[in-house]
Each structure stands twice: as structure tokens, then as C-alpha cells.
Motif scaffolding. Structure first.
Motif, short mmCIF file in Angstrom:
data_model
loop_
_atom_site.label_atom_id
_atom_site.label_comp_id
_atom_site.label_asym_id
_atom_site.label_seq_id
_atom_site.Cartn_x
_atom_site.Cartn_y
_atom_site.Cartn_z
N GLN A 129 0.79 -1.22 0.00
CA GLN A 129 0.00 0.00 0.00
C GLN A 129 0.83 1.28 0.00
N ASP A 133 -1.07 4.24 -5.62
CA ASP A 133 -2.07 5.29 -5.45
C ASP A 133 -3.44 4.68 -5.72
N THR A 134 -4.42 5.07 -4.91
CA THR A 134 -5.77 4.50 -5.00
C THR A 134 -6.75 5.56 -5.46
N ARG A 149 -6.17 8.12 -2.10
CA ARG A 149 -5.01 7.85 -1.26
C ARG A 149 -3.76 7.90 -2.12
N SER A 150 -2.75 8.60 -1.62
CA SER A 150 -1.47 8.68 -2.31
C SER A 150 -0.43 7.94 -1.48
N ASP A 164 -0.15 13.75 -0.10
CA ASP A 164 -1.50 13.27 0.21
C ASP A 164 -2.34 13.31 -1.06
N SER A 165 -3.55 12.75 -0.96
CA SER A 165 -4.41 12.64 -2.14
C SER A 165 -4.86 14.00 -2.65
#
Length: 243
Positions: A129, A133-134, A149-150, A164-165
């Protein structure tokens, strides 16, 4: 004074170290080091690595613009000087990324093995994780992909210098409409195929900090599912190494 020499001089001043003390502390030849700083001669990567280790600072310091030093060259500089600066800056960024990735045991094959072993379910994801990136499923109407999410060690976080995202989203929003449309299409393809999609895209964009970023990289986009069944997309990317 050249950027790298300014950064080293500022670092030594902050630590109240003379050239001789720094050389001794970092195990580098004093004469060569002192002469390089005084006469703005080339500072090799081995010396920079020794400085980072010996003085306890991140190698990223030497390639970032976080030390109060301008990263962009003076617009009045001669064309030859600007080109030399761009080459130096590109090499420093590459060296910083190499150092940040050193010791990382996560590979593209690791990611694919995980995805197929779990059929895309976000289970047993702790090891990976930090490097992905998500994203929410893309929104074609808005022509945008939406990061949620980054990963701090993902290629995007390192290359775009985001943490951060929200910062990643702002960076992506600054891309051209054409590039954003390509990203939406790529994410949509991974969802429609229901499996990881590996590509080798190229990117040439101007970042929010004013720097131009040009890169070719290897990217895998894959649909993933939260325990409740919610669909997301993850991006795992790596630099393509040449030579």
C-alpha cells in the motif's frame, strides 16, 4: 554560485561545520571537497551520497526546492547555462528517486502476484500500500480521475513531490484536458477488463511548482474491491530504466 554548491554551503552553515569538519565527518577528501566548493567545480554523486549519510539528511534535499533556494534558473541566463541546469536537475531528481527506492523489495511482479492471489480484493495489502495510489472509479463527465489515497513511496508521490491525495488531485487537475481524458480512458479500461492493465505511457507536463516533468514509465492499473464490495482502481508505476 551554482545551485548544488549553494545547497551544500547552506547545509554546512546551518550545522556550523567548516569544509574540513564536514569532510572529516563524511569521510571524503578535504582538498577535493574544499576546492569544489570554492571554485564551483563538479560535485560527484558519490560525494553527495557521503554528505547525505554523514550529515544525516535526506538525499532529496539536494534535488528539491525546499531549502529556500530557487530551483528554476534565472530567465536572463544564457541558453547554454539553462540547458546545463536542466541536465543537472534531471540527474539530481533521478538520483533522489534511486535513493528513495533503494531497499524497496516491491516489484511489478509482486503487485501482480498479490492481485491474482486475492482476485483483486484489498486483503493482505500492507506490504504494497505504500507504493500504490488509490482512486475512485473515473468520472467521464468531469474528465477526471479522483485519487483517494497517495502512497508515500509511489512514483507519483515522489516525482510530483506530493504527500496526500489532495495534493495529487491538484497536480492532476493541472494537466491538460487531453492528458486527463487519457487517464480517464486508461482507468475505465482496467475496470471494463476486470484485470490489471500494463502500459508504458509517456508524460510531458508543467507541474504546479513551475517545473517541467518529462518521463516514460511502466504502469499497471487494476480494479480492486473493498471488503464491502466497493470498486476502486489502484495504480502501481515504476521508472523505466535505460542503459
Amino acid at each position: 554560485m551554482a545551485l548544488i554548491h549553494e545547497k551544500i554551503s547552506a547545509l554546512l552553515a546551518d550545522m556550523n561545520l567548516s569544509h574540513r569538519q564536514a569532510a572529516l565527518k563524511c569521510g571524503i577528501p578535504y582538498g577535493t571537497f574544499n576546492s569544489a566548493l570554492k571554485h564551483q567545480r563538479e560535485i560527484g554523486w558519490t560525494t553527495l551520497d557521503a554528505l547525505a549519510r554523514g550529515l544525516g539528511v535526506s538525499f532529496h534535499y539536494f534535488s528539491s526546492d525546499t531549502a529556500g533556494l530557487g530551483l528554476l534558473p534565472d530567465q536572463r541566463a544564457e541558453e547554454e547555462e539553462r540547458k546545463a541546469f536542466e541536465i543537472l536537475n534531471a540527474r539530481m531528481q533521478a538520483a533522489a528517486r534511486t535513493r528513495q527506492y533503494r531497499g524497496c523489495d516491491v516489484s511489478l511482479q509482486d503487485f501482480l502476484d498479490w492481485w491474482f492471489a486475492n482476485s483483486g480484493r484489498l486483503e493482505g495489502f500492507d506490504r504494497l500500500q505504500q507504493h500504490v495510489d488509490t482512486f475512485e472509479p473515473p468520472d467521464p463527465e468531469k474528465n477526471r480521475i479522483q485519487p483517494i489515497r497517495s502512497g508515500p513511496a509511489s512514483l507519483a508521490s515522489i516525482c510530483f513531490e506530493v504527500s496526500d491525495s489532495g495534493q495529487l488531485r491538484d497536480t492532476l487537475n493541472g494537466f491538460s484536458e487531453k492528458l486527463n481524458a487519457d487517464l480517464v480512458m486508461a482507468h475505465s479500461e482496467a475496470i471494463s477488463r476486470g484485470e490489471p492493465v500494463i502500459t508504458h505511457p509517456s508524460i510531458d507536463v508543467k507541474l504546479l511548482n513551475g517545473r517541467r516533468f518529462t518521463r516514460q514509465y511502466r504502469r499497471v492499473l487494476a480494479p480492486v474491491y473493498l471488503p464491502g464490495g466497493k470498486l476502486l482502481v489502484v495504480n502501481f508505476s515504476q521508472d523505466i530504466k535505460f542503459g
